[in-house]
Design an enzyme around this catalytic site. Structure first.
Site, PDB file in Angstrom:
ATOM      1  N   SER A 268       0.848  -1.194   0.000  1.00 25.63           N
ATOM      2  CA  SER A 268       0.000   0.000   0.000  1.00 25.63           C
ATOM      3  C   SER A 268       0.878   1.236   0.000  1.00 25.63           C
ATOM      4  CB  SER A 268      -0.898   0.019   1.242  1.00 25.63           C
ATOM      5  OG  SER A 268      -1.581   1.250   1.360  1.00 25.63           O
TER       6      SER A 268
ATOM      7  N   TYR B  13      -2.923  -0.885  10.097  1.00 26.81           N
ATOM      8  CA  TYR B  13      -2.867  -1.064   8.646  1.00 26.81           C
ATOM      9  C   TYR B  13      -1.548  -0.531   8.096  1.00 26.81           C
ATOM     10  CZ  TYR B  13      -4.253  -0.932   3.733  1.00 26.81           C
ATOM     11  OH  TYR B  13      -4.316  -1.127   2.370  1.00 26.81           O
TER      12      TYR B  13
END
Length: 244
Positions: free
Chosen positions: A136, A149
């Site tokens: 990401s 995350y």
């Protein structure tokens, strides 16, 4: 010799999290390129709501990637594996400051990725195959409401690099793709704030959020002969968000 931008005959890809939006786009592209695909979802409910539709060469299977036995069983059922794509991921805005939620996010996003890599290692060594982990933009650009995350995706980047070095002698290439802001179910709540949505779009070079299909091509390329010298690398697909 295989064509540089084609998949070998009999190519089989396993897309972990293939029932999700980005995973489904990846699975569909592999099928269009002539591969067979096993795509997973968390459970039958997850599979029932996927945008994937039945097609020749596509198999859907439930998988809890936090379960060692389930992951090993899935790996054992594959006759051949040329590519493993780790696309399963979760986040929980604001709740990730709770230790239980923080741990769960890491177990799925980071440890789950390691778990599947280990389970499929032997099969990938047999075919000199590729692993593509979905990292990401938040591996390098943190956000304050999703600490687990961000930490997990940073871990995925370093895991990718470490496994690339560890398994090169076995002929396994390990790379990652780092999406930017892509319109998926995981960020639907955030996108409901139109001012926020537009700020993100305006920051990109293309003035728009990405679509799941924008990620699939980079993943497929990293599994082709054309990328045979690429390993341990992270390809950013973020519409130029981090460029400026």
């Amino acid at each position: 010799m295989n064509a540089p931008f084609a998949l070998a005959p009999g190519f089989h890809a396993v897309v972990i999290g293939g029932a999700g939006d980005i995973g489904a786009a990846i699975a569909n592209l592999f099928c269009e390129l002539g591969a067979t695909v096993t795509a997973t979802g968390v459970d039958e409910t997850d599979i029932a709501r996927t945008v994937l539709r039945p097609r020749p060469g596509l198999q859907l299977a439930p998988l809890d990637i936090t379960n060692d036995e389930a992951v090993a069983s899935l790996a054992g059922r594959q006759a051949r594996v040329d590519a493993l794509v780790n696309c399963a991921g979760i986040l929980a805005r604001d709740k990730e400051f709770e230790i239980e939620t923080f741990t769960k996010v890491l177990d799925v996003n980071l440890i789950g990725t390691f778990r599947t890599c280990m389970a499929f290692r032997a099969a990938l060594a047999d075919t000199k195959g590729s692993i593509v982990n979905i990292a990401s933009m938040n591996a390098t650009l943190a956000l304050p409401r999703i600490p687990a995350y961000c930490a997990s995706k940073g871990g995925v980047v370093m895991l990718t690099k470490a496994l690339a070095l560890a398994w090169a002698e076995e002929g396994i290439r390990v790379n990652a793709v780092a999406p930017g802001y892509i319109e998926t179910a995981i960020n639907a709540a955030g996108r409901s704030d139109r001012a926020h949505y537009q700020r993100i779009a305006d920051r990109t070079a293309f003035k728009r959020w990405g679509q799941p299909e924008d990620i699939a091509g980079a993943v497929a390329f990293l599994c082709m002969p054309a990328s045979q010298y690429a390993t341990g690398t992270v390809v950013a697909v973020d519409g130029g968000f981090l460029a400026g």
